[in-house]
Design a protein around this motif. Structure first.
Motif, PDB file in Angstrom:
ATOM      1  N   UNK A 130      -5.291  -5.373  -8.436  1.00 38.80           N
ATOM      2  CA  UNK A 130      -5.207  -5.460  -6.976  1.00 38.80           C
ATOM      3  C   UNK A 130      -5.213  -6.907  -6.497  1.00 38.80           C
ATOM      4  N   UNK A 131      -5.848  -7.798  -7.232  1.00 40.16           N
ATOM      5  CA  UNK A 131      -5.820  -9.212  -6.831  1.00 40.16           C
ATOM      6  C   UNK A 131      -4.412  -9.802  -6.975  1.00 40.16           C
ATOM      7  N   UNK A 132      -3.710  -9.415  -8.022  1.00 45.10           N
ATOM      8  CA  UNK A 132      -2.341  -9.902  -8.194  1.00 45.10           C
ATOM      9  C   UNK A 132      -1.411  -9.302  -7.138  1.00 45.10           C
ATOM     10  N   UNK A 133      -1.601  -8.032  -6.824  1.00 44.82           N
ATOM     11  CA  UNK A 133      -0.771  -7.417  -5.792  1.00 44.82           C
ATOM     12  C   UNK A 133      -1.075  -8.013  -4.426  1.00 44.82           C
ATOM     13  N   UNK A 134      -2.320  -8.365  -4.177  1.00 42.93           N
ATOM     14  CA  UNK A 134      -2.660  -8.989  -2.906  1.00 42.93           C
ATOM     15  C   UNK A 134      -1.881 -10.297  -2.721  1.00 42.93           C
ATOM     16  N   UNK A 135      -1.762 -11.089  -3.777  1.00 42.78           N
ATOM     17  CA  UNK A 135      -1.004 -12.342  -3.685  1.00 42.78           C
ATOM     18  C   UNK A 135       0.453 -12.070  -3.327  1.00 42.78           C
ATOM     19  N   UNK A 136       1.035 -11.073  -3.980  1.00 46.97           N
ATOM     20  CA  UNK A 136       2.423 -10.718  -3.663  1.00 46.97           C
ATOM     21  C   UNK A 136       2.532 -10.164  -2.250  1.00 46.97           C
ATOM     22  N   UNK A 137       1.593  -9.289  -1.879  1.00 48.48           N
ATOM     23  CA  UNK A 137       1.633  -8.689  -0.548  1.00 48.48           C
ATOM     24  C   UNK A 137       1.505  -9.733   0.557  1.00 48.48           C
ATOM     25  N   UNK A 138       0.776 -10.790   0.281  1.00 45.73           N
ATOM     26  CA  UNK A 138       0.657 -11.868   1.273  1.00 45.73           C
ATOM     27  C   UNK A 138       2.024 -12.481   1.589  1.00 45.73           C
ATOM     28  N   UNK A 139       2.880 -12.571   0.567  1.00 44.25           N
ATOM     29  CA  UNK A 139       4.236 -13.085   0.796  1.00 44.25           C
ATOM     30  C   UNK A 139       5.037 -12.102   1.659  1.00 44.25           C
ATOM     31  N   UNK A 140       4.878 -10.796   1.399  1.00 44.18           N
ATOM     32  CA  UNK A 140       5.557  -9.799   2.228  1.00 44.18           C
ATOM     33  C   UNK A 140       5.079  -9.869   3.675  1.00 44.18           C
ATOM     34  N   UNK A 141       3.765 -10.024   3.835  1.00 38.48           N
ATOM     35  CA  UNK A 141       3.196 -10.031   5.188  1.00 38.48           C
ATOM     36  C   UNK A 141       3.635 -11.258   5.977  1.00 38.48           C
ATOM     37  N   UNK A 142       3.824 -12.367   5.287  1.00 34.90           N
ATOM     38  CA  UNK A 142       4.299 -13.574   5.973  1.00 34.90           C
ATOM     39  C   UNK A 142       5.707 -13.371   6.533  1.00 34.90           C
ATOM     40  N   UNK A 143       6.491 -12.490   5.887  1.00 35.18           N
ATOM     41  CA  UNK A 143       7.859 -12.238   6.316  1.00 35.18           C
ATOM     42  C   UNK A 143       7.972 -11.077   7.305  1.00 35.18           C
ATOM     43  N   UNK A 144       7.090 -10.099   7.187  1.00 35.96           N
ATOM     44  CA  UNK A 144       7.111  -8.918   8.058  1.00 35.96           C
ATOM     45  C   UNK A 144       5.685  -8.628   8.545  1.00 35.96           C
ATOM     46  N   UNK A 145       5.091  -9.534   9.327  1.00 35.12           N
ATOM     47  CA  UNK A 145       3.672  -9.414   9.660  1.00 35.12           C
ATOM     48  C   UNK A 145       3.290  -8.134  10.387  1.00 35.12           C
ATOM     49  N   UNK A 146       4.060  -7.733  11.395  1.00 32.03           N
ATOM     50  CA  UNK A 146       3.680  -6.550  12.161  1.00 32.03           C
ATOM     51  C   UNK A 146       3.849  -5.272  11.344  1.00 32.03           C
ATOM     52  N   UNK A 147       4.975  -5.157  10.650  1.00 33.86           N
ATOM     53  CA  UNK A 147       5.244  -3.958   9.854  1.00 33.86           C
ATOM     54  C   UNK A 147       4.235  -3.815   8.730  1.00 33.86           C
ATOM     55  N   UNK A 148       4.033  -4.877   7.970  1.00 36.45           N
ATOM     56  CA  UNK A 148       3.097  -4.827   6.847  1.00 36.45           C
ATOM     57  C   UNK A 148       1.669  -4.640   7.345  1.00 36.45           C
ATOM     58  N   UNK A 149       1.293  -5.315   8.417  1.00 28.45           N
ATOM     59  CA  UNK A 149      -0.052  -5.168   8.952  1.00 28.45           C
ATOM     60  C   UNK A 149      -0.359  -3.745   9.354  1.00 28.45           C
ATOM     61  N   UNK A 150       0.592  -3.068   9.996  1.00 25.69           N
ATOM     62  CA  UNK A 150       0.389  -1.676  10.411  1.00 25.69           C
ATOM     63  C   UNK A 150       0.254  -0.753   9.205  1.00 25.69           C
ATOM     64  N   UNK A 151       1.070  -0.966   8.183  1.00 25.47           N
ATOM     65  CA  UNK A 151       0.999  -0.141   6.977  1.00 25.47           C
ATOM     66  C   UNK A 151      -0.331  -0.355   6.258  1.00 25.47           C
ATOM     67  N   UNK A 152      -0.764  -1.597   6.170  1.00 23.27           N
ATOM     68  CA  UNK A 152      -2.032  -1.895   5.508  1.00 23.27           C
ATOM     69  C   UNK A 152      -3.201  -1.254   6.242  1.00 23.27           C
ATOM     70  N   UNK A 153      -3.161  -1.232   7.571  1.00 22.41           N
ATOM     71  CA  UNK A 153      -4.266  -0.648   8.346  1.00 22.41           C
ATOM     72  C   UNK A 153      -4.431   0.836   8.024  1.00 22.41           C
ATOM     73  N   UNK A 154      -3.326   1.545   7.875  1.00 27.08           N
ATOM     74  CA  UNK A 154      -3.387   2.975   7.538  1.00 27.08           C
ATOM     75  C   UNK A 154      -3.981   3.173   6.145  1.00 27.08           C
ATOM     76  N   UNK A 155      -3.518   2.386   5.184  1.00 26.17           N
ATOM     77  CA  UNK A 155      -4.018   2.499   3.815  1.00 26.17           C
ATOM     78  C   UNK A 155      -5.505   2.161   3.733  1.00 26.17           C
ATOM     79  N   UNK A 156      -5.901   1.118   4.427  1.00 33.58           N
ATOM     80  CA  UNK A 156      -7.310   0.726   4.458  1.00 33.58           C
ATOM     81  C   UNK A 156      -8.162   1.867   4.992  1.00 33.58           C
ATOM     82  N   UNK A 157      -7.730   2.476   6.097  1.00 33.00           N
ATOM     83  CA  UNK A 157      -8.483   3.585   6.692  1.00 33.00           C
ATOM     84  C   UNK A 157      -8.537   4.792   5.762  1.00 33.00           C
ATOM     85  N   UNK A 158      -7.432   5.093   5.110  1.00 30.77           N
ATOM     86  CA  UNK A 158      -7.384   6.227   4.179  1.00 30.77           C
ATOM     87  C   UNK A 158      -8.465   6.118   3.110  1.00 30.77           C
TER      88      UNK A 158
END
Length: 292
Positions: free
Chosen positions: A82-110
């Motif tokens: 998960x630490x390695x995926x977090x590094x990659x996901x940070x790059x995705x979030x920098x490019x699509x902040x609103x979309x990725x942020x919303x998806x992450x919020x749902x997963x976090x809550x789940x």
């Protein structure tokens, strides 16, 4: 057979180096599959800590010292994932902040809800269900590596293949922990279906949102390409999934792919090489690293 009979788990930390400019469409020829993987990657910083928490809660109930050792190694591998995926996901979030942020919020809550509201028995069944599915996915990804990853950005292809090499490597642990504590076929299968459909639902929501943001979701060619990739993936996955349903099933009966074993040897020789595979040569039965 206990997990310790075949255990060879190794905690690895490959030096992946992702490039932001290629993070979204890391497989330029298959942007649809890129987003399937991207969506699945977004779950890892929430799913993996949930699995670790569940297994650590179960640890006090395990009376087999070898299984405790394997449980600890499993948690260490999952932590690295998960630490390695977090590094990659940070790059995705920098490019699509609103979309990725919303998806992450749902997963976090789940996963917070599952860990807080469901019983240890349920969460262990979910963990085992996910890991059984991950074993099937690992074999599928290795078998289909040229089709799915050929010509792709080396760091992302290497990240995914490393992750699922280790999913195959620790294939017995959650099964043996669940059997040691509960040994219920009904609960095992319920966990398999719940985890599978939960992950698939969230992954579909993720790649749909990302493709919409790219303007590809309503593009007929893109939808056909997505359907083709998913059909090929599920055609490979289905027989691997069905064998899990047998009451006598144990993951140790599933032979490890030769390519996976060769990858492990490559990592021992060059962790940098294993983190940057030559995706133009994935047909070969062993991984070849690009020049440094």
């Amino acid at each position: 057979m206990s997990s310790s009979d075949v255990s060879r788990m190794t905690v690895r930390r490959p030096p992946f180096a992702h490039r932001r400019e290629t993070a979204l469409h890391w497989n330029a020829a298959k942007p649809e599959f890129s987003h399937v993987v991207n969506a699945a990657s977004l779950a890892m910083p929430y799913l993996e800590p949930y699995l670790i928490k569940t297994m650590r809660e179960a640890r006090a109930l395990v009376r087999d010292e070898n299984l405790v050792r394997d449980l600890d190694l499993y948690c260490a591998q999952e932590s690295a994932h998960y630490r390695q995926h977090r590094k990659f996901n940070d790059e995705l979030k920098a490019l699509r902040p609103e979309t990725v942020g919303a998806l992450e919020a749902v997963l976090d809550a789940d996963y917070k809800w599952l860990g807080r509201e469901r019983s240890l028995k349920f969460n262990l069944a979910y963990a085992e269900g996910f890991e059984s599915m991950a074993l099937a996915l690992g074999h599928m990804l290795v078998e289909e590596r040229e089709f799915l990853f050929g010509g792709a950005e080396p760091s992302v292809a290497s990240l995914v293949l490393w992750h699922f090499v280790e999913e195959v490597e620790h294939k017995n642990v959650t099964f043996d922990v669940f059997k040691h504590i509960h040994d219920s076929y009904v609960w095992r299968i319920a966990g398999l279906f719940y985890a599978t459909f939960h992950i698939m639902r969230r992954t579909r929501s993720g790649y749909q949102a990302l493709l919409k943001k790219d303007g590809l979701w309503h593009d007929m060619r893109s939808r056909l390409a997505l359907a083709h990739a998913l059909f090929r993936i599920f055609a490979s996955l289905t027989p691997k999934f069905l064998r899990i349903l047998r009451p006598s099933y144990h993951p140790s009966e599933v032979a490890d792919p030769a390519w996976m074993l060769a990858w492990a040897k490559l990592y021992e020789a060059s962790d940098a090489g294993a983190a940057r595979l030559d995706t133009a040569r994935l047909r070969e039965p062993f991984p070849i690293s690009l020049p440094a």
